[in-house]
Write a protein that holds these residues in place. Structure first.
Motif, short mmCIF file in Angstrom:
data_model
loop_
_atom_site.label_atom_id
_atom_site.label_comp_id
_atom_site.label_asym_id
_atom_site.label_seq_id
_atom_site.Cartn_x
_atom_site.Cartn_y
_atom_site.Cartn_z
N ALA A 15 40.44 53.23 29.89
CA ALA A 15 40.08 52.46 28.69
C ALA A 15 41.35 52.08 27.92
O ALA A 15 41.51 50.93 27.48
N ALA A 16 42.25 53.04 27.78
CA ALA A 16 43.51 52.76 27.08
C ALA A 16 44.38 51.79 27.87
O ALA A 16 44.99 50.87 27.30
N VAL A 30 40.65 42.10 32.76
CA VAL A 30 41.87 42.43 33.52
C VAL A 30 41.48 43.01 34.87
O VAL A 30 40.46 43.71 35.01
N ARG A 31 42.29 42.70 35.86
CA ARG A 31 42.07 43.23 37.21
C ARG A 31 43.21 44.18 37.55
O ARG A 31 44.38 43.88 37.30
N ALA A 62 37.70 44.96 38.15
CA ALA A 62 37.92 44.01 37.05
C ALA A 62 37.20 44.57 35.84
O ALA A 62 35.99 44.80 35.88
N LEU A 63 37.93 44.81 34.78
CA LEU A 63 37.37 45.44 33.59
C LEU A 63 37.34 44.45 32.43
O LEU A 63 38.35 43.84 32.09
N GLN A 64 36.16 44.33 31.83
CA GLN A 64 35.98 43.51 30.64
C GLN A 64 36.33 44.38 29.43
O GLN A 64 35.80 45.49 29.27
N VAL A 65 37.22 43.90 28.58
CA VAL A 65 37.69 44.67 27.44
C VAL A 65 37.18 44.02 26.15
O VAL A 65 37.59 42.89 25.83
N LEU A 88 33.05 51.22 35.49
CA LEU A 88 33.56 52.03 36.59
C LEU A 88 32.42 52.69 37.36
O LEU A 88 32.51 52.87 38.58
N ARG A 89 31.35 53.05 36.67
CA ARG A 89 30.22 53.67 37.35
C ARG A 89 29.52 52.69 38.30
O ARG A 89 28.81 53.11 39.20
#
Length: 211
Positions: A15-16, A30-31, A62-65, A88-89
Motif C-alpha cells: 500500500a505504501a 501502477v503496475r 496492477a494496483l489502483q491507488v 491483491l486477494r
C-alpha cells in the motif's frame, strides 16, 4: 499494522509502495512485479516446509491507488490498505500460476505471456530474518552472517530497472532500492524511496491510533 488492519504485512508494505509509485508517475494506477517465495499451499497432502531448494514466483499486478496526491496525516490510511488488500486477494494462488502458464501453458498462452515485458519495478519482501534461531537447538541452521562479498556480478544489470527489496533484521525494517542510473536519476529514485518511508511511518502511526 497488520494486526490493526487485520491483514498481511505485505499488504501494508505494498500500500505504501503503490502510493509512492503513483505519486512518482502521476497516475492512480501502477503496475509492478511481485516476487514471492513460491511455496504456496496449493495441493492437499504436499508439505514443502522440509524441501530444500530455491523456489520463487514473479508475477505482475496492477494496483489502483485512491487519491494518490495525498501523503498527509489526515489521509484515510485504512481505506488505502483495504483497497490494496482487496486487489491483491484477487490474484489466484499468489501469482504462482503466471509462471506455470508462461512455461507450460498452451502455445498461444505461452506466446502472450512470454512476450509481456517486465514491469519497471519489482518488489520483494524477504520477511523477518530475526525469526531465525541464534542457537542450533538440534537444527541445521544457526544464524545468517550476512554477505562476505558482493551478492551479484557487477556486470548483471538485474531483471528490472528498479528493484525494491526489504527485510526485518536486528529489529529494524530496511529496504534497499536498486536502480540503473542510466535509466532513472538517483535523486529521483531517492525521493520516491523517501515518500515510501513517509507512507510507512504514517501507516504505523495510524495503526497505533495516532496521527
Amino acid at each position: 499494522a497488520p494486526t490493526a488492519y487485520r491483514t498481511r504485512v505485505n499488504d501494508v508494505l505494498l500500500a505504501a509502495l503503490a502510493l509512492a509509485l503513483a505519486r512518482w508517475t502521476g497516475r492512480d494506477r501502477v503496475r509492478l512485479d511481485l516476487e514471492g517465495h513460491g511455496r504456496e499451499d496449493l495441493l492437499d497432502g504436499v508439505d514443502l516446509s522440509r524441501t530444500v531448494g530455491w523456489f520463487t514466483t514473479v508475477y505482475p499486478v496492477a494496483l489502483q491507488v485512491p487519491d494518490p496526491g495525498d501523503l498527509g496525516p489526515d489521509r484515510d490510511w485504512r481505506s488505502l490498505v483495504k483497497s490494496v488488500r482487496r486487489q491483491l486477494r484477487a490474484v489466484p494462488g499468489n501469482g504462482i500460476g503466471f509462471g506455470a502458464l508462461r512455461t507450460f501453458g498452451p502455445p498461444e498462452v505461452r506466446e502472450r505471456l512470454g512476450g509481456a515485458a517486465h514491469s519497471q519495478v519489482v518488489f520483494n519482501y524477504l520477511g523477518q530474518w530475526d525469526a531465525r534461531p541464534e542457537t542450533a537447538d538440534g537444527g541445521l541452521v544457526r544464524a545468517e552472517h550476512g554477505s562476505f562479498g558482493q551478492d551479484h556480478d557487477p556486470r548483471d544489470p538485474g531483471s528490472h530497472p528498479v528493484e525494491v527489496v526489504g527485510a526485518v533484521q536486528h529489529g529494524r525494517l530496511a529496504f534497499t532500492w536498486h536502480h540503473r542510473p542510466g535509466v532513472h536519476d538517483t535523486a529521483t529514485v531517492r525521493r520516491v524511496a523517501e515518500e515510501f518511508a513517509d507512507a510507512l511511518r504514517h501507516l504505523a502511526r495510524h495503526a497505533r491510533g495516532g496521527r
